[in-house]
Scaffold this motif. Structure first.
Motif, mmCIF file in Angstrom:
data_model
loop_
_atom_site.group_PDB
_atom_site.id
_atom_site.type_symbol
_atom_site.label_atom_id
_atom_site.label_comp_id
_atom_site.label_asym_id
_atom_site.label_seq_id
_atom_site.Cartn_x
_atom_site.Cartn_y
_atom_site.Cartn_z
ATOM 1 N N GLY A 101 0.809 -1.211 0.000
ATOM 2 C CA GLY A 101 0.000 0.000 0.000
ATOM 3 C C GLY A 101 0.841 1.258 0.000
ATOM 4 N N ARG A 102 1.967 1.244 0.715
ATOM 5 C CA ARG A 102 2.849 2.413 0.737
ATOM 6 C C ARG A 102 3.506 2.607 -0.627
ATOM 7 N N ILE A 103 3.921 1.533 -1.245
ATOM 8 C CA ILE A 103 4.535 1.615 -2.575
ATOM 9 C C ILE A 103 3.518 2.139 -3.591
ATOM 10 N N ALA A 104 2.290 1.628 -3.500
ATOM 11 C CA ALA A 104 1.246 2.079 -4.418
ATOM 12 C C ALA A 104 0.938 3.555 -4.205
ATOM 13 N N LEU A 105 0.952 4.019 -2.959
ATOM 14 C CA LEU A 105 0.696 5.420 -2.664
ATOM 15 C C LEU A 105 1.753 6.322 -3.288
ATOM 16 N N HIS A 107 3.466 5.790 -5.999
ATOM 17 C CA HIS A 107 3.223 5.870 -7.434
ATOM 18 C C HIS A 107 1.931 6.622 -7.739
ATOM 19 N N HIS A 108 0.907 6.400 -6.919
ATOM 20 C CA HIS A 108 -0.390 7.046 -7.145
ATOM 21 C C HIS A 108 -0.281 8.566 -7.017
ATOM 22 N N GLU A 109 0.402 9.032 -5.995
ATOM 23 C CA GLU A 109 0.515 10.463 -5.731
ATOM 24 C C GLU A 109 1.701 11.117 -6.426
ATOM 25 N N GLY A 110 2.671 10.324 -6.890
ATOM 26 C CA GLY A 110 3.868 10.894 -7.512
ATOM 27 C C GLY A 110 4.804 11.488 -6.483
ATOM 28 N N LEU A 111 5.173 10.718 -5.489
ATOM 29 C CA LEU A 111 6.004 11.190 -4.389
ATOM 30 C C LEU A 111 7.472 10.819 -4.593
ATOM 31 N N ARG A 112 8.309 11.211 -3.639
ATOM 32 C CA ARG A 112 9.730 10.879 -3.631
ATOM 33 C C ARG A 112 9.911 9.681 -2.697
ATOM 34 N N ASP A 113 10.692 8.686 -3.140
ATOM 35 C CA ASP A 113 10.940 7.499 -2.326
ATOM 36 C C ASP A 113 12.267 6.877 -2.750
ATOM 37 N N VAL A 115 14.558 3.964 -4.166
ATOM 38 C CA VAL A 115 14.375 2.911 -5.155
ATOM 39 C C VAL A 115 14.459 1.546 -4.485
ATOM 40 N N ARG A 116 15.370 1.411 -3.544
ATOM 41 C CA ARG A 116 15.519 0.197 -2.730
ATOM 42 C C ARG A 116 16.016 0.651 -1.365
ATOM 43 N N PRO A 117 15.876 -0.171 -0.340
ATOM 44 C CA PRO A 117 16.346 0.249 0.989
ATOM 45 C C PRO A 117 17.824 0.637 0.961
ATOM 46 N N GLY A 118 18.112 1.835 1.428
ATOM 47 C CA GLY A 118 19.480 2.335 1.436
ATOM 48 C C GLY A 118 19.963 2.825 0.088
ATOM 49 N N GLY A 119 19.122 2.757 -0.924
ATOM 50 C CA GLY A 119 19.505 3.154 -2.271
ATOM 51 C C GLY A 119 19.206 4.616 -2.541
ATOM 52 N N PRO A 120 19.359 5.000 -3.792
ATOM 53 C CA PRO A 120 19.120 6.396 -4.149
ATOM 54 C C PRO A 120 17.628 6.739 -4.106
ATOM 55 N N GLU A 121 17.346 8.022 -3.917
ATOM 56 C CA GLU A 121 15.970 8.492 -3.940
ATOM 57 C C GLU A 121 15.578 8.848 -5.363
ATOM 58 N N ALA A 122 14.301 8.652 -5.667
ATOM 59 C CA ALA A 122 13.783 9.011 -6.985
ATOM 60 C C ALA A 122 12.450 9.720 -6.799
ATOM 61 N N ILE A 123 12.132 10.598 -7.709
ATOM 62 C CA ILE A 123 10.821 11.236 -7.737
ATOM 63 C C ILE A 123 10.014 10.496 -8.796
ATOM 64 N N TYR A 124 8.949 9.854 -8.348
ATOM 65 C CA TYR A 124 8.120 9.072 -9.252
ATOM 66 C C TYR A 124 7.029 9.955 -9.846
ATOM 67 N N PRO A 125 6.772 9.831 -11.142
ATOM 68 C CA PRO A 125 5.651 10.585 -11.720
ATOM 69 C C PRO A 125 4.325 10.032 -11.202
ATOM 70 N N ALA A 126 3.319 10.879 -11.105
ATOM 71 C CA ALA A 126 2.009 10.437 -10.622
ATOM 72 C C ALA A 126 1.382 9.503 -11.645
ATOM 73 N N ARG A 127 1.056 8.316 -11.193
ATOM 74 C CA ARG A 127 0.356 7.317 -12.002
ATOM 75 C C ARG A 127 -0.826 6.826 -11.175
ATOM 76 N N PRO A 128 -1.985 7.476 -11.279
ATOM 77 C CA PRO A 128 -3.129 7.104 -10.448
ATOM 78 C C PRO A 128 -3.546 5.658 -10.675
ATOM 79 N N LEU A 129 -3.487 4.864 -9.629
ATOM 80 C CA LEU A 129 -3.793 3.443 -9.724
ATOM 81 C C LEU A 129 -5.269 3.150 -9.496
ATOM 82 N N LEU A 130 -5.860 3.800 -8.525
ATOM 83 C CA LEU A 130 -7.250 3.527 -8.164
ATOM 84 C C LEU A 130 -8.089 4.781 -8.305
#
Length: 151
Positions: A101-105, A107-113, A115-130
């Motif tokens: 649910g956190r991963i989907a959120l 992507h849904h909202e287009g937040l920064r997270d 990529v993997r634990p301890g890895g680089p941060e990425a800004i994901y484009p908003a892709r509304p799932l639901l």
């Protein structure tokens, strides 16, 4: 959202006459109906309003052998293991279970997270799932009417 508000106002008057058990049964029918509609939209890589998702960056996704993965985005998220429908007498819910649910959120909202634990941060484009499309609102209206007619 005004279609959704109009539907809620229309349904409130009709549902007030039903018992809690009947409302829960109706909510379960609605949730079960919305689940495959949302899964089909995710598989088609479309937002609820019909716009296509922002495509992935080219060449960024490689598997262990170095080959580029060409699979569709969110293939596992739309399975019944993670995409769940729940219902109570007050509401019908379609959402993601567990940590996914956190991963989907993100992507849904287009937040920064990360990529993997301890890895680089990425800004994901908003892709509304639901969400609810116009056809979903009509489907809910038809389900409510069919439930009340069969009462």
């Amino acid at each position: 959202m005004d279609d959704l508000t109009a539907l809620a106002d229309w349904c409130d008057q009709l549902l007030a006459r039903l018992s809690a058990g009947e409302r829960r049964q109706l909510a379960r029918e609605i949730a079960r109906d919305l689940l495959p509609a949302n899964a089909r939209r995710i598989a088609a890589q479309q937002a609820p309003d019909g716009t296509p998702y922002t495509p992935r960056k080219a060449g960024a996704a490689r598997d262990q052998r170095g080959h580029i993965r060409r699979g569709a985005m969110f293939a596992k998220l739309r399975t019944t293991r993670w995409l769940r429908a729940e219902a109570t007498a007050e509401r019908a819910t379609v959402g993601f279970a567990g940590r996914v649910g956190r991963i989907a959120l993100v992507h849904h909202e287009g937040l920064r997270d990360r990529v993997r634990p301890g890895g680089p941060e990425a800004i994901y484009p908003a892709r509304p799932l639901l969400g609810l499309a116009a056809a979903d609102v009509e489907r809910i209206r038809d389900t409510v009417l069919a439930h009340l007619a069969g009462r």
